[in-house]
Design a protein around this motif. Structure first.
Motif, PDB file in Angstrom:
ATOM      1  N   TYR A  54      52.881  38.178  -5.954  1.00  0.00           N
ATOM      2  CA  TYR A  54      54.022  37.292  -6.129  1.00  0.00           C
ATOM      3  C   TYR A  54      54.332  36.595  -4.811  1.00  0.00           C
ATOM      4  O   TYR A  54      54.506  37.245  -3.787  1.00  0.00           O
ATOM      5  N   GLU A  56      57.052  34.122  -3.052  1.00  0.00           N
ATOM      6  CA  GLU A  56      58.434  33.675  -3.254  1.00  0.00           C
ATOM      7  C   GLU A  56      58.534  32.163  -3.460  1.00  0.00           C
ATOM      8  O   GLU A  56      59.404  31.689  -4.161  1.00  0.00           O
ATOM      9  N   GLU A  58      56.531  30.263  -4.997  1.00  0.00           N
ATOM     10  CA  GLU A  58      55.998  29.875  -6.286  1.00  0.00           C
ATOM     11  C   GLU A  58      56.833  30.514  -7.394  1.00  0.00           C
ATOM     12  O   GLU A  58      57.028  31.716  -7.410  1.00  0.00           O
ATOM     13  N   ASN A  59      57.316  29.712  -8.319  1.00  0.00           N
ATOM     14  CA  ASN A  59      58.122  30.245  -9.398  1.00  0.00           C
ATOM     15  C   ASN A  59      57.261  30.375 -10.648  1.00  0.00           C
ATOM     16  O   ASN A  59      57.156  29.473 -11.459  1.00  0.00           O
ATOM     17  N   GLU A  62      58.814  30.147 -14.376  1.00  0.00           N
ATOM     18  CA  GLU A  62      58.954  28.811 -14.961  1.00  0.00           C
ATOM     19  C   GLU A  62      57.647  28.376 -15.616  1.00  0.00           C
ATOM     20  O   GLU A  62      57.642  27.775 -16.684  1.00  0.00           O
ATOM     21  N   ARG A  93      61.885  37.289 -14.758  1.00  0.00           N
ATOM     22  CA  ARG A  93      61.200  38.036 -13.707  1.00  0.00           C
ATOM     23  C   ARG A  93      61.880  39.385 -13.542  1.00  0.00           C
ATOM     24  O   ARG A  93      63.090  39.469 -13.366  1.00  0.00           O
TER      25      ARG A  93
END
Length: 109
Positions: A54, A56, A58-59, A62, A93
């Motif tokens: 993961y 941060e 990059e979402n 969505e 998330r």
């Protein structure tokens, strides 16, 4: 009882879908379905997902919500004979791992 049974079924099948399609659909990320909560009328399903690795910036949630039509179609192919209504999927998330890591860092200090 039926809500729990359908939620477990959806959690299991989504995990299989995420595993089978991780390379082509999910940018080669590892996704873990941690919690599935379904509405009493079985029409809306909240799916909590843990993403690894993961970043941060990059979402990814969505992106998952943009792909939910494809994911719902894959889910429908797997469970269409077991449920009457294929629920609408909403992805969230799951940050419980980040929370646990933060507490562990604070305890080390």
């Amino acid at each position: 009882i039926k809500q729990n049974r359908v939620a477990r079924l959806i959690q299991k099948e989504l995990a299989i879908i995420f595993q089978e399609h991780s390379y082509d659909l999910f940018q080669n990320k590892i996704l873990t379905v941690t919690v599935v909560r379904i509405s009493p009328d079985l029409s809306v399903c909240k799916v909590y997902v843990s993403v690894y690795p993961y970043n941060e910036k990059e979402n990814f949630i969505e992106y998952l919500n943009m792909q939910k039509k494809v994911i719902r179609n894959l889910l429908a192919q797997k469970i269409r004979h077991q449920v009457r209504i294929i629920p609408e999927l909403i992805f969230y998330r799951d940050d419980s791992i980040d929370y646990a890591n933060r507490i562990e860092e604070l305890l080390k200090k």
